[in-house]
Enzyme design. Sequence first.
Site, short mmCIF file in Angstrom:
data_model
loop_
_atom_site.label_atom_id
_atom_site.label_comp_id
_atom_site.label_asym_id
_atom_site.label_seq_id
_atom_site.Cartn_x
_atom_site.Cartn_y
_atom_site.Cartn_z
N GLY A 84 44.55 61.80 17.68
CA GLY A 84 43.88 60.43 17.11
C GLY A 84 45.02 59.91 16.94
N CYS A 138 28.41 2.95 59.05
CA CYS A 138 29.44 2.15 57.79
C CYS A 138 28.10 2.98 56.84
CB CYS A 138 28.94 0.71 57.66
SG CYS A 138 26.96 -0.74 57.26
N ASP A 169 40.15 32.96 28.47
CA ASP A 169 39.72 34.48 28.32
C ASP A 169 40.38 34.98 28.60
OD1 ASP A 169 37.84 36.27 27.21
OD2 ASP A 169 37.81 37.23 29.14
N VAL A 215 40.05 63.41 19.22
CA VAL A 215 39.95 63.97 20.00
C VAL A 215 40.22 65.52 19.89
CG1 VAL A 215 38.67 62.56 22.15
CG2 VAL A 215 40.68 64.00 22.06
#
Length: 744
Positions: A513, A23, A431, A501
Site C-alpha cells: 500500500g 452532366c 485524450d 491491502v
Amino acid sequence: MGNGSSEKIQMDKAIIGIRGMHCVSCAVNIEKALRSSPGVISVTVNFASEKAYLEYDPRRTTPQELEKAIRKSGYQVVKAAASVSEEISAARNKFFLSLILSLPLMYFAMAGMLKLPIPGAISSHMPLVQFILATPVMLAGYQFFSRGFTDVFIGGSANMDTLISLGVGSAYLYSLYFSLMVWAGRQRMAMESLYYETAAFLITFILLGRFLEAAAKGKASEAIRKLLGLQPKTAVIIRDGKQQEIPVAEVIAGDIVVVRPGERIPADGIVTEGHSSVDESMITGESIPVEKTAGCAVTGATINKSGAFKFRATRVGKDTVLAQIIRLVEEAQGSKAPIQQLADRVAAVFVPSVLLIAIAALAIWLLSGAGFTFALSVFIAVLIIACPCALGLATPTAVMVATAVGADNGILIKNARSLQLAHNIRTIVFDKTGTLTKGKPELTDIIPADNSSRAEVLKYAAIAEKRSEHPLAEAIVEAAGKDGLDIPEPEGFNSLTGRGVIARFQSEIIVLGNRKLFTERGIDLSGWESRLSALEAQGKTAVAVSYKNSVAGIIAVSDTPKGSSPQAIDALKKSGRQVVLITGDNRITAEAIARDLGIGRVIAEVLPQEKAAEIRRLRKAGAIVAMVGDGINDAPALAQADIGIAIGAGTDIALESADIVLMRDDLNDVAQAIDLSRYAMKKIKQNLFWAFVYNIIGIPVAAGVLYPFFGFLLNPVIAGAAMAFSSVSVVGNSLLMRGYKKII
C-alpha cells in the site's frame, strides 16, 4: 406566451441509384424535383456516384414516392450495383456501333480533298450514303436529344445534353436539308455543304467520353462494391437443436451461429464455444489473425482462419459494424465539400451562358459576311466544346476516391466537409487514457530491498493482490504470471480503500500500500521516500511491499503510452501543429506522460463534460481544433471540436459522435487522415483549375476569336473530342489517388 416546444422530426435516410444523368445540370434538375416533394428535408444528388442521398420525414413521404419524383423528371431509378456494370456495357456497345459507322463516313467525306478513290456508285449518291451511315449514329445517341429537350420542357432548365443536341442536331439537320434539296433536283451536289460526318463523329467522341467516364466512375465507386462483396450469403445456425443453413438476411439477434474454418463470419456476436484465430484485417487493417475464445467479440465479414467455433449473434443486418462502415462510406461519397459550392454556382448558369455565346458568335460571323457554313461551324463548335461535366466531376470524384482510399486504410471519413477541413487543423487535442495510453495499467518498476530479490517482491505483491479486483492488482498478478511465478492463494485478505491491502501467507502478514497504510502499521518507510517520490514524479503509482513487518521493496504501476504515440506526436509537431493533452487525471501524472511524449501543453483534472468547454475555449482563440478520443466518455468533446476523431473504436457512440473514425488502434492514422485530406484537396484544386481553364480557353477559341489574327478555326469534330476527354481527364486525375502512399 407559448411554451416554445415543437415536435422533433423523426428523419429517415435513403440512397437511390439513378441512371440517365449526363452532366452536373442533370443532378441539379433532379435535386430541384426532389426538394419540391413533400417531406424531403435535405437532398444531394451526386453526378459522379449516380445516386441521390436523401433525408425525409417518413410520415409525409416514402422511398417509393421519391423514386416516382425522379422518374417524373425523366430519369431512371436503378439498383446501385446494377447501375454501374449495365451503364458501362451500354456505353461501350453504343460507342463501337457509332465508330463502325463513322469511320467509312469520314473516309467518304474526306476522300475528295485527299484524292482518295471512291466507287462511282457511292460517289454519285453521296448524300444518300452519308445519310444512311449517319442516321443510326444519331439513333445511338438518342438520349442526348431526348434528355436535352425533356429537361427544358419538363424541368424548365437546359443541361449538357441540350448543348449536344443543338450542336449535333444543327449539323445533321442542315445536312439533311441540303440532301433533300439535292434529291429534289433543286441543288447541285457540293460536299462542303454536308456535315453528316461532323454530326456522326461528334456523337462518337461523346459516346467514347461517356464510356470512359462510366468506366472511370465505376472504378471510383468500387469501394462500396468491395465492401458489399465481403458479406457472406448464408449462415449455419442452430435452431431447435439442429443445424440449418439459411440466407444471412434471416439471421436474427440471439441465434447461435456455427463458423467453420475458412468461412466469413455472418454477423457480429460473442463466442460461446470453441477456439480459433480470425483475420480482422478488413476492419482493423492488421494482417495478424486475432485469437478468439469463449467471451470474445467477433465482427461480421471477418474470416475464420483455423478452428471452428459457435457464437451468439448480437448485431445483424444493417446494425453490424460492416453495414455501418458501408453506410458511412456511401454517405461520405454522397456529401458535398464546401469547395464544390463554386462549381455548383457556375454550373447553374453555365448552359444558358454557353447558348447565348453560341448564338452571339453565329450572329457576329453572319453579320461580318463570313457566310452561313462558316458561322454554323462556329455555332456547333461552341456548343460542343463547352463542358460543365468536368466542373461537376471535379470535386465528387476526388471525394469518392479519397474516402475509398481512407476506408481501405481503416480511416472512415464521414463527410466531404471533414475531408476538406482536416488538412487545415492547427491544434490537435488528445485524450490520455485509452487514446495516448493503453488504458490498462502495467507493472513498470520493481525495486527490491538489499535482503530481497525482484522475484520475491513480485511474488509477495501478487499473493496480496490475488483476490483484489483493483486495476493495480490486475497489473501485478499479470506480471507475475508472465514471469512464470507460482502464486498461491493467501490465507486471509483485507482491502483497505484508498490505502492498500493486507494479506496473510504462511502465517505471516504481507502489506502492500501507500505511505498512509505503512504509517498505520508502524512500518518504517523513511529510507524509501526519495525513490517513491521519484517514481511518482514520473506519473506512476508507487506502493511499498512488506513481509514479516519489514519492507521487501517497492513497485510501480503505470498506464503506459501506446507504441505508436511517440511517432505520431512527433509527426504532428513536425508538420507545424500544436498538440495538447487533456485528461481527468491528476496534473503530475498527466505532465509525466506529456513529458515522455514531447507534448508541451496539458489540460488536467477536467471532467468529461468540462472537456467540451475546453475545446470551445481553444476554438474561440481562432484555432481549427481536432479532438482525438476513444469515442465513449469523450463524445461531448468529439462533437464540440471542428473535427472529432475517434480512434481504435468501431462502436456506435464513436460512429455517431466523430467526424473521422480510425478503425485501428494506431495514433499514426491521425497524421495519415490529415495527410489524406491534404492530398485530396490538392487533387480537387487541380481538377477545378483544369475544368475552369478548359472552358475559359476552349469556348472563346471555338467562337473564332483566333481566326481574325491567325486564321485558325476550331473544327467541331476536334471540339467534340476535346469535350469528351476533358471529363475523362478530371476523373482520371482523381483516380490517381488510388496510388496514394502512406506517410508513416
